[in-house]
Motif scaffolding. Structure first.
Motif, PDB file in Angstrom:
ATOM      1  N   GLY A  30     -11.165 -44.144   5.864  1.00 55.15           N
ATOM      2  CA  GLY A  30     -11.318 -43.642   4.729  1.00 55.15           C
ATOM      3  C   GLY A  30     -10.488 -44.739   4.022  1.00 55.15           C
ATOM      4  O   GLY A  30     -10.647 -43.155   2.842  1.00 55.15           O
ATOM      5  N   ILE A  31     -10.264 -45.601   3.976  1.00 54.87           N
ATOM      6  CA  ILE A  31      -9.918 -46.519   2.209  1.00 54.87           C
ATOM      7  C   ILE A  31     -10.291 -47.807   2.933  1.00 54.87           C
ATOM      8  O   ILE A  31     -10.741 -48.273   3.047  1.00 54.87           O
ATOM      9  CB  ILE A  31      -7.988 -46.865   3.370  1.00 54.87           C
ATOM     10  N   ALA A  32      -9.760 -47.961   1.629  1.00 50.13           N
ATOM     11  CA  ALA A  32     -10.414 -49.573   1.460  1.00 50.13           C
ATOM     12  C   ALA A  32     -10.591 -50.857   2.043  1.00 50.13           C
ATOM     13  O   ALA A  32      -8.823 -50.015   2.789  1.00 50.13           O
ATOM     14  CB  ALA A  32      -9.881 -50.050  -0.083  1.00 50.13           C
ATOM     15  N   GLN A  33     -10.670 -51.923   2.815  1.00 50.86           N
ATOM     16  CA  GLN A  33     -10.504 -53.001   2.788  1.00 50.86           C
ATOM     17  C   GLN A  33      -9.321 -53.127   2.647  1.00 50.86           C
ATOM     18  O   GLN A  33      -8.557 -54.213   3.158  1.00 50.86           O
ATOM     19  CB  GLN A  33     -11.783 -54.012   3.138  1.00 50.86           C
ATOM     20  N   THR A  34      -9.159 -53.398   1.205  1.00 49.79           N
ATOM     21  CA  THR A  34      -7.874 -54.062   0.700  1.00 49.79           C
ATOM     22  C   THR A  34      -7.093 -53.448   1.133  1.00 49.79           C
ATOM     23  O   THR A  34      -5.598 -54.379   0.981  1.00 49.79           O
ATOM     24  CB  THR A  34      -7.937 -54.105  -0.629  1.00 49.79           C
ATOM     25  N   ALA A  35      -6.274 -52.193   1.437  1.00 49.93           N
ATOM     26  CA  ALA A  35      -5.753 -51.509   1.139  1.00 49.93           C
ATOM     27  C   ALA A  35      -5.092 -51.672   2.867  1.00 49.93           C
ATOM     28  O   ALA A  35      -3.876 -51.540   2.999  1.00 49.93           O
ATOM     29  CB  ALA A  35      -5.784 -50.095   1.230  1.00 49.93           C
ATOM     30  N   VAL A  36      -6.207 -51.783   3.838  1.00 54.03           N
ATOM     31  CA  VAL A  36      -5.428 -52.056   5.204  1.00 54.03           C
ATOM     32  C   VAL A  36      -5.512 -53.860   5.252  1.00 54.03           C
ATOM     33  O   VAL A  36      -3.907 -54.006   5.671  1.00 54.03           O
ATOM     34  CB  VAL A  36      -7.888 -51.758   6.502  1.00 54.03           C
ATOM     35  N   SER A  37      -6.186 -54.293   4.567  1.00 53.46           N
ATOM     36  CA  SER A  37      -4.670 -55.479   4.838  1.00 53.46           C
ATOM     37  C   SER A  37      -4.126 -55.866   3.879  1.00 53.46           C
ATOM     38  O   SER A  37      -2.548 -56.355   4.806  1.00 53.46           O
ATOM     39  CB  SER A  37      -6.031 -56.770   3.211  1.00 53.46           C
ATOM     40  N   ALA A  38      -3.467 -55.081   3.045  1.00 59.45           N
ATOM     41  CA  ALA A  38      -1.883 -54.371   2.764  1.00 59.45           C
ATOM     42  C   ALA A  38      -1.006 -53.736   3.457  1.00 59.45           C
ATOM     43  O   ALA A  38       0.058 -54.142   3.563  1.00 59.45           O
ATOM     44  CB  ALA A  38      -2.026 -53.772   1.111  1.00 59.45           C
ATOM     45  N   ILE A  39      -1.818 -53.157   4.183  1.00 61.28           N
ATOM     46  CA  ILE A  39      -1.562 -52.310   4.968  1.00 61.28           C
ATOM     47  C   ILE A  39      -1.196 -53.257   6.939  1.00 61.28           C
ATOM     48  O   ILE A  39       0.607 -53.109   7.154  1.00 61.28           O
ATOM     49  CB  ILE A  39      -1.731 -51.654   5.886  1.00 61.28           C
ATOM     50  N   VAL A  40      -1.622 -53.825   7.417  1.00 57.62           N
ATOM     51  CA  VAL A  40      -1.813 -54.001   8.592  1.00 57.62           C
ATOM     52  C   VAL A  40      -0.936 -55.490   8.167  1.00 57.62           C
ATOM     53  O   VAL A  40       0.245 -56.441   8.872  1.00 57.62           O
ATOM     54  CB  VAL A  40      -2.835 -54.872   9.324  1.00 57.62           C
ATOM     55  N   ASN A  41      -0.763 -56.360   6.873  1.00 56.43           N
ATOM     56  CA  ASN A  41       0.300 -57.240   6.487  1.00 56.43           C
ATOM     57  C   ASN A  41       1.133 -57.268   5.997  1.00 56.43           C
ATOM     58  O   ASN A  41       1.740 -58.268   5.986  1.00 56.43           O
ATOM     59  CB  ASN A  41      -0.892 -58.532   5.701  1.00 56.43           C
ATOM     60  N   GLY A  42       1.803 -56.813   6.475  1.00 57.11           N
ATOM     61  CA  GLY A  42       2.813 -55.370   5.810  1.00 57.11           C
ATOM     62  C   GLY A  42       3.609 -55.474   4.435  1.00 57.11           C
ATOM     63  O   GLY A  42       4.291 -55.271   3.386  1.00 57.11           O
ATOM     64  N   ARG A  43       2.165 -55.262   3.137  1.00 56.92           N
ATOM     65  CA  ARG A  43       2.693 -55.591   2.131  1.00 56.92           C
ATOM     66  C   ARG A  43       2.575 -54.754   1.352  1.00 56.92           C
ATOM     67  O   ARG A  43       3.564 -54.157   0.478  1.00 56.92           O
ATOM     68  CB  ARG A  43       1.451 -56.237   1.291  1.00 56.92           C
ATOM     69  N   THR A  44       2.474 -53.747   2.087  1.00 59.20           N
ATOM     70  CA  THR A  44       2.842 -52.147   1.601  1.00 59.20           C
ATOM     71  C   THR A  44       2.836 -51.475   3.294  1.00 59.20           C
ATOM     72  O   THR A  44       2.716 -52.011   4.275  1.00 59.20           O
ATOM     73  CB  THR A  44       1.626 -50.911   1.429  1.00 59.20           C
ATOM     74  N   ARG A  45       3.727 -50.140   2.660  1.00 59.51           N
ATOM     75  CA  ARG A  45       3.611 -48.833   4.355  1.00 59.51           C
ATOM     76  C   ARG A  45       4.567 -50.093   4.801  1.00 59.51           C
ATOM     77  O   ARG A  45       4.602 -49.842   6.598  1.00 59.51           O
ATOM     78  CB  ARG A  45       2.780 -48.255   4.735  1.00 59.51           C
ATOM     79  N   ALA A  46       5.656 -50.777   4.662  1.00 61.28           N
ATOM     80  CA  ALA A  46       5.848 -51.966   6.236  1.00 61.28           C
ATOM     81  C   ALA A  46       7.432 -50.894   6.568  1.00 61.28           C
ATOM     82  O   ALA A  46       7.367 -51.075   7.627  1.00 61.28           O
ATOM     83  CB  ALA A  46       7.236 -53.044   5.348  1.00 61.28           C
TER      84      ALA A  46
END
Length: 165
Positions: A30-46
């Motif tokens: 239930g989140i945006a694809q850009t948020a998924v990208s940021a999470i899986v790449n460690g840009r957020t929530r590292a």
């Protein structure tokens, strides 16, 4: 959208590492694809944990061996300019010479095929500025004086040849 817990972030990263697509994970969580990208790449929530995706460096683009860049002679470049000035279609000129339409556009714009820039005389600078003030387009002036539109723009704005009044 609601914020994901650390456990959900870890689960998302694990599913991505296992091959799930980002768009599918976005729908599932239930989140945006850009948020998924940021999470899986460690840009957020590292700090949340879980596997961080690492990118392999992209290889430099290679020019196809079957289409090496064609070097045009000064005569061919002048031929292209002359045919365009006479009104021939650029696609036809490109086909005749075995080059791309993009190459024709690059020649006409001055990005390709220009030898060392020829210095302009003070009289030419005055005529360029007068013609531009009278409404002649910078592109037309560039063609007339065998230079680029950018050079004409700098002359008109007095970035270059400022000493000429």
């Amino acid at each position: 959208m609601m914020a994901l817990s650390d456990a959900e972030v870890v689960r998302l990263r694990e599913r991505y590492a296992a091959g799930a697509r980002q768009v599918d994970l976005a729908t599932e969580f239930g989140i945006a694809q850009t948020a998924v990208s940021a999470i899986v790449n460690g840009r957020t929530r590292a700090a949340a944990g879980g596997p961080i995706a690492t990118r392999a460096p992209r290889p430099a683009p290679q020019r196809a061996a079957s289409s090496p860049r064609k070097t045009l002679s000064d005569e061919q470049i002048e031929h292209v300019r002359r045919r365009v000035a006479e009104g021939d279609k650029r696609a036809e000129i490109a086909a005749d010479l075995g080059i791309s339409r993009h190459t024709i556009d690059s020649i006409i714009s001055g990005r390709r095929g220009a030898s060392a820039p020829k210095p302009l005389s003070d009289d030419q600078i005055r005529r360029i500025r007068a013609a531009a003030a009278a409404g002649t387009s910078q592109t037309r002036l560039a063609q007339e004086y065998g230079t680029s539109q950018q050079v004409i723009s700098q002359i008109v704005r007095r970035v270059t040849y400022a000493h000429v009044t």
